[in-house]
Design a protein around this motif. Sequence first.
Motif, short mmCIF file in Angstrom:
data_model
loop_
_atom_site.label_atom_id
_atom_site.label_comp_id
_atom_site.label_asym_id
_atom_site.label_seq_id
_atom_site.Cartn_x
_atom_site.Cartn_y
_atom_site.Cartn_z
N ARG A 327 0.84 -1.20 0.00
CA ARG A 327 0.00 0.00 0.00
C ARG A 327 0.87 1.25 0.00
NH1 ARG A 327 -5.18 1.22 1.41
NH2 ARG A 327 -5.59 -0.78 2.39
N PHE A 328 0.58 2.16 -0.92
CA PHE A 328 1.29 3.43 -0.95
C PHE A 328 0.65 4.37 0.06
CE2 PHE A 328 2.18 7.73 -2.37
CZ PHE A 328 3.52 7.67 -2.67
N THR A 329 1.42 4.86 0.99
CA THR A 329 0.90 5.76 2.02
C THR A 329 1.52 7.14 1.86
OG1 THR A 329 2.61 4.96 3.54
CG2 THR A 329 0.43 3.94 3.68
N SER A 330 0.85 8.12 2.43
CA SER A 330 1.28 9.52 2.32
C SER A 330 1.48 10.13 3.69
CB SER A 330 0.24 10.34 1.55
OG SER A 330 0.02 9.83 0.25
N SER A 331 2.29 11.16 3.73
CA SER A 331 2.39 11.98 4.94
C SER A 331 2.10 13.42 4.54
CB SER A 331 3.79 11.87 5.55
OG SER A 331 4.75 12.43 4.69
N PHE A 332 1.52 14.17 5.45
CA PHE A 332 1.07 15.51 5.11
C PHE A 332 1.84 16.56 5.92
CE2 PHE A 332 -3.27 13.24 5.00
CZ PHE A 332 -2.96 12.65 3.79
N LYS A 333 2.00 17.70 5.29
CA LYS A 333 2.50 18.85 6.03
C LYS A 333 1.43 19.25 7.05
CE LYS A 333 4.35 23.50 5.26
NZ LYS A 333 4.63 24.52 4.23
N PRO A 334 1.77 19.39 8.32
CA PRO A 334 0.76 19.65 9.36
C PRO A 334 -0.07 20.90 9.06
CG PRO A 334 2.88 19.11 10.36
CD PRO A 334 3.13 19.28 8.89
N LYS A 335 -1.32 20.82 9.43
CA LYS A 335 -2.24 21.96 9.29
C LYS A 335 -1.84 23.05 10.27
CE LYS A 335 -7.27 22.74 9.22
NZ LYS A 335 -8.56 22.05 9.44
N GLN A 336 -1.71 24.26 9.77
CA GLN A 336 -1.20 25.35 10.60
C GLN A 336 -2.20 26.48 10.85
OE1 GLN A 336 2.14 26.05 7.94
NE2 GLN A 336 3.57 25.27 9.49
N HIS A 337 -3.27 26.52 10.03
CA HIS A 337 -4.21 27.63 10.12
C HIS A 337 -5.65 27.14 10.17
CE1 HIS A 337 -0.61 29.26 8.04
NE2 HIS A 337 -0.85 30.34 8.75
N THR A 338 -6.51 28.00 10.63
CA THR A 338 -7.95 27.78 10.52
C THR A 338 -8.53 28.95 9.73
OG1 THR A 338 -8.03 26.59 12.62
CG2 THR A 338 -10.11 27.44 11.75
N TYR A 339 -8.88 28.67 8.48
CA TYR A 339 -9.39 29.72 7.62
C TYR A 339 -10.92 29.68 7.57
CZ TYR A 339 -4.63 30.02 5.66
OH TYR A 339 -3.28 30.17 5.49
N VAL A 340 -11.48 30.78 7.11
CA VAL A 340 -12.89 30.81 6.71
C VAL A 340 -12.92 31.23 5.25
CG1 VAL A 340 -13.79 31.28 9.01
CG2 VAL A 340 -13.13 33.20 7.53
N ARG A 341 -14.01 30.95 4.60
CA ARG A 341 -14.07 31.18 3.16
C ARG A 341 -13.83 32.63 2.75
NH1 ARG A 341 -18.85 27.34 0.52
NH2 ARG A 341 -17.84 25.34 1.02
N LYS A 342 -14.30 33.56 3.56
CA LYS A 342 -14.15 34.96 3.17
C LYS A 342 -12.68 35.40 3.16
CE LYS A 342 -14.94 36.98 7.79
NZ LYS A 342 -15.83 37.87 8.57
N ASP A 343 -11.78 34.63 3.83
CA ASP A 343 -10.35 34.94 3.78
C ASP A 343 -9.82 34.87 2.36
OD1 ASP A 343 -10.16 35.27 6.54
OD2 ASP A 343 -9.69 33.16 6.90
N PHE A 344 -10.51 34.11 1.51
CA PHE A 344 -10.06 33.94 0.12
C PHE A 344 -11.11 34.42 -0.88
CE2 PHE A 344 -7.79 30.85 2.69
CZ PHE A 344 -6.48 31.02 2.26
#
Length: 521
Positions: A327-344
């Motif tokens: 099985r090919f597994t992945s690792s992720f860059k840790p989540k650093q922010h909590t955004y809301v849609r209006k930020d973008f």
Amino acid sequence: MEEKLLELIQKIAEVKGDSNSEVELENKIAFETGKMEGLSLTEKESIVNTIAAKLGGELYTNIFFAFWSWIVTEQNSYLMKQVKELINSSNITWQEKYYLADQINFDMFNNIHLRTPELEELVVELHHMAIHEGKQLVDVPASIGAVEQNAKNKDLVIILTSQFLSMNHGPTKTALDRAYILQKYYGKKVFLINTAEMRGMAGEMPVYPVRVGSYMPHWNEVEEITYQGEKIAFFQCYMDMPNIEDTRALVQTIWKLNPAMCLNIGGGSLVAACVNEFLPTAIIATVPSGIPFPECDIICIGHAPTSVEETTLKNYGIKKENVIVGRFTSSFKPKQHTYVRKDFGLPEDAFLLVVVGLRLTEEISDEFVAMLDSVLSENIQCVIMGEMANYEECAGKNEKFRKYVHNLGLQEDALAIYSLCDLYLNPIRLGGGTSAAESMSEGVPVLTTDLGDVALEVEETYKVKDYEEMKQWIFELEADWKLWKKWSQAAKEKAEELTDSKKEFIKIIKQIEKCMESKDK
């Protein structure tokens, strides 16, 4: 038009090595080629055939034409003919063969419409011949003969990767993740080496378009990388790889270090092929839906090999018992922010689709745009995250695309962006596995056709036969909140499996060790 293109193509060989002139010609070729965009395939083929009839015998001109005609018409007859002639040719060097195989392989990965089994087979053969000729020049027995070998270091593992960029790059994360697991949980000391053999400048030839691999010079000064608290020894080669001198030096170093194991992340490495001469080396595929260039004794892939793949592996000397399916597994860059849609500037109440990738310029096809056009509205909108160089062009041609597709470009905190979205769409392509797993970890379900890495990750329920069925599921999920919640929960559970690298990679390592023990007997 034919005469102008012929004149430009014939100039290619004359300026080989003059980078400024090559760039100027590339721009002119691209401009003239752009005039063919609105023509039918029959008209394009007529132009290509007219030029082919007038070409002379100059090798580099013919090679350039073969690439150009392939890209313009998506027909590979001229390219196939050229590759067949070059496989055993002494008219080009082993580095040029390596360069050509690398370029064709990338284009086929980038655009699945260019792939055919026949061309894939020829490219594997061309690459294999390049590696064979390169190995002859490295001459492993003579290279290591004068170097004293240390006692076996049973705790040392060498990891070779052909490209090392940043945590936004899937294969880089894969290499670091595997190194981390070996050190943290398996009691090994890892030496990670970027051989920089992926689409480098060695053997550069006139092709269309030129695909230069990304390279981060700042890693040249780094001897140790800290990843999740583990200090990993590191070395990076210069971008003129593969070459004989540096390959020989690396082979001598690895021989002297005498590690317990050598792993090649991604495959296609002359260094790995040379090390394999004295230490059975395992290739770890980074494209689970395909097989890497088979240049070592042991190979680990993410799916049961097809009958065609079994034949290919057998033809290149890889025994059935040395083909590991894991099985090919992945690792992720840790989540650093909590955004809301209006930020973008994203709509608060719309059902947000998300399309992710570093090659979206090629992967978002006209067919995919047409599918989006049929679903986009105030209620259903789309986020692009990654690199799509032709976004403005698409927006200029399509009113819905301009109004309802939001281009966020590259984002450092991808997980935080996924949390704003509702459904991950996978265009017809081979890659995308890591981003799909990231999406699912945030509870964002996936829709994909049954092709490529993403299809290997998701349950059958989330695979569609074509873009028409994808469109129907988008409408259904947007309208049925309970169904979406069910899919969202299933996505999170699947992501847990896809990120359990410790469990899955250690399984693979133990199988590799068994293969090595068997070969030693």
